[in-house]
Design an enzyme around this catalytic site. Structure first.
Site, mmCIF file in Angstrom:
data_model
loop_
_atom_site.group_PDB
_atom_site.id
_atom_site.type_symbol
_atom_site.label_atom_id
_atom_site.label_comp_id
_atom_site.label_asym_id
_atom_site.label_seq_id
_atom_site.Cartn_x
_atom_site.Cartn_y
_atom_site.Cartn_z
ATOM 1 N N PRO A 70 31.679 -31.718 52.910
ATOM 2 C CA PRO A 70 31.215 -32.738 51.973
ATOM 3 C C PRO A 70 31.594 -34.132 52.452
ATOM 4 O O PRO A 70 32.706 -34.347 52.914
ATOM 5 C CB PRO A 70 31.960 -32.400 50.670
ATOM 6 C CG PRO A 70 32.569 -31.071 50.858
ATOM 7 C CD PRO A 70 32.628 -30.790 52.310
ATOM 8 N N GLU A 71 30.668 -35.038 52.363
ATOM 9 C CA GLU A 71 30.948 -36.420 52.723
ATOM 10 C C GLU A 71 30.964 -37.268 51.455
ATOM 11 O O GLU A 71 30.764 -36.761 50.357
ATOM 12 C CB GLU A 71 29.911 -36.917 53.730
ATOM 13 C CG GLU A 71 29.990 -36.132 55.050
ATOM 14 C CD GLU A 71 29.400 -36.890 56.230
ATOM 15 O OE1 GLU A 71 29.249 -38.124 56.146
ATOM 16 O OE2 GLU A 71 29.095 -36.249 57.243
ATOM 17 N N ARG B 109 36.558 -21.469 52.359
ATOM 18 C CA ARG B 109 37.423 -21.639 53.529
ATOM 19 C C ARG B 109 38.823 -22.146 53.157
ATOM 20 O O ARG B 109 39.706 -22.190 54.002
ATOM 21 C CB ARG B 109 36.752 -22.570 54.539
ATOM 22 C CG ARG B 109 35.452 -21.948 55.060
ATOM 23 C CD ARG B 109 34.786 -22.809 56.095
ATOM 24 N NE ARG B 109 35.590 -22.921 57.301
ATOM 25 C CZ ARG B 109 35.226 -23.653 58.357
ATOM 26 N NH1 ARG B 109 34.110 -24.319 58.334
ATOM 27 N NH2 ARG B 109 36.002 -23.707 59.418
ATOM 28 N N ARG C 145 39.530 -53.754 68.023
ATOM 29 C CA ARG C 145 39.780 -52.332 68.268
ATOM 30 C C ARG C 145 39.053 -51.862 69.524
ATOM 31 O O ARG C 145 37.853 -52.100 69.682
ATOM 32 C CB ARG C 145 39.298 -51.503 67.061
ATOM 33 C CG ARG C 145 39.954 -51.927 65.741
ATOM 34 C CD ARG C 145 41.376 -51.457 65.650
ATOM 35 N NE ARG C 145 41.421 -50.053 65.340
ATOM 36 C CZ ARG C 145 41.559 -49.553 64.104
ATOM 37 N NH1 ARG C 145 41.713 -50.356 63.081
ATOM 38 N NH2 ARG C 145 41.576 -48.258 63.905
#
Ligand code: ZN
Length: 282
Positions: free
Chosen positions: A13-14, A118, A162
């Site tokens: 799930p996002e 899971r 970054r």
């Protein structure tokens, strides 16, 4: 009603799925009093209290932070994560828990159930929003992509500093939270940026485009998920992701929808990344 259905083969799930889950039950569970709680097999982290501690507490509301759902109680809060395969449902307690149901929270308004084959998901109780456990789980999270705090200028500035590869930076969640594998691939396509580009090499103009693309793909997915909620009647949750028609994700070898060049797949940090070598520049 099942409120977060997940596919068997796709991905975890996002943010949009978690936000749609929240929208689907937040107003219905608000004000509910917890009657009792039953736990199944161990989840990723322990509950952190005896289940009896939760009895009689009232759910004040449901917030989301990144991919965590926070159930605010009149004393403390429950932090819920759906892990790789979890889904929450809230409704009448029609069936006893199945083999993959590991958290049943019976309230006077219905049953909140975590189904998680899971078991990478978790439900954790904290007695205070500032508790060390909450800090440990949420303290490192970057800004919310759909809130005003996610500012294009600051995002562009951060990228300049970054050296990480941009796809990895998005997935890491410390700059902006909740942009997982699918939506990172799609946003990078919309912004015309190669997923393997170093963040520091991305120009300000392209960083602004990426900022807009992240919001665009997430907003579209939340909207689509919200509109598909009424179809979520199958208790087995086979309805799948509320996935947009992907431009690149899971389309290796297929023609780019813009330029017809075959979509490429590469592996970054053990995750598949998809991009168009023509539309997305290094
Ligand atoms: Zn293309």
């Amino acid at each position: 009603m099942i409120i977060a259905a997940l596919p068997s083969l796709l991905a975890m799930p996002e943010l949009p799925e978690v936000e749609v889950t929240r929208l689907s039950f937040a107003s219905r569970i608000a004000g509910a009093r917890i009657v009792n709680v039953a736990m199944g097999k161990p989840l990723r982290w322990p509950l952190g209290c005896a289940v009896s501690r939760l009895q009689g507490l009232t759910v004040l509301g449901v917030r989301r932070r990144g991919k965590y759902l926070l159930l605010d109680l009149n004393q403390g809060l429950l932090v819920i994560h759906l892990g790789m395969s979890g889904s929450l449902s809230f409704g009448p307690a029609l069936s006893p828990p199945g083999v993959h149901d590991h958290f049943d929270c019976h309230t006077d308004k219905g049953l909140l159930r975590l189904h998680d084959p899971r078991r990478f998901g978790a439900v954790v109780y904290a007695d205070h929003p500032d508790s060390p456990m909450v800090h440990k789980l949420l303290g490192h999270l970057g800004v919310e992509p759909l809130e005003d705090a996610f500012c294009a200028a600051a995002f562009a500035q951060t990228l300049k500093q970054r050296s990480t590869v941009i796809k990895q930076l998005l997935l890491a969640g410390d700059v902006v939270v909740g942009v997982g594998n699918i939506y990172a691939s799609e946003a990078l396509f919309l912004a015309g940026i190669r997923p393997t580009s170093r963040a520091s090499r991305i120009s300000k103009a392209r960083a602004y485009r990426l900022h807009a693309a992240i919001q665009q793909v997430l907003r579209a997915a939340v909207a689509l998920g919200g509109s598909s909620l009424r179809d979520f009647s199958n208790a087995q949750g086979q309805n799948g992701y509320f996935q947009l028609q992907a431009m690149v994700y899971d389309r290796a070898g297929q023609a780019c929808r813009v330029c017809a060049t075959p979509i490429k797949r590469v592996v970054q940090g053990q995750r598949s990344t998809f991009y168009c070598p023509q539309c997305q520049k290094p």
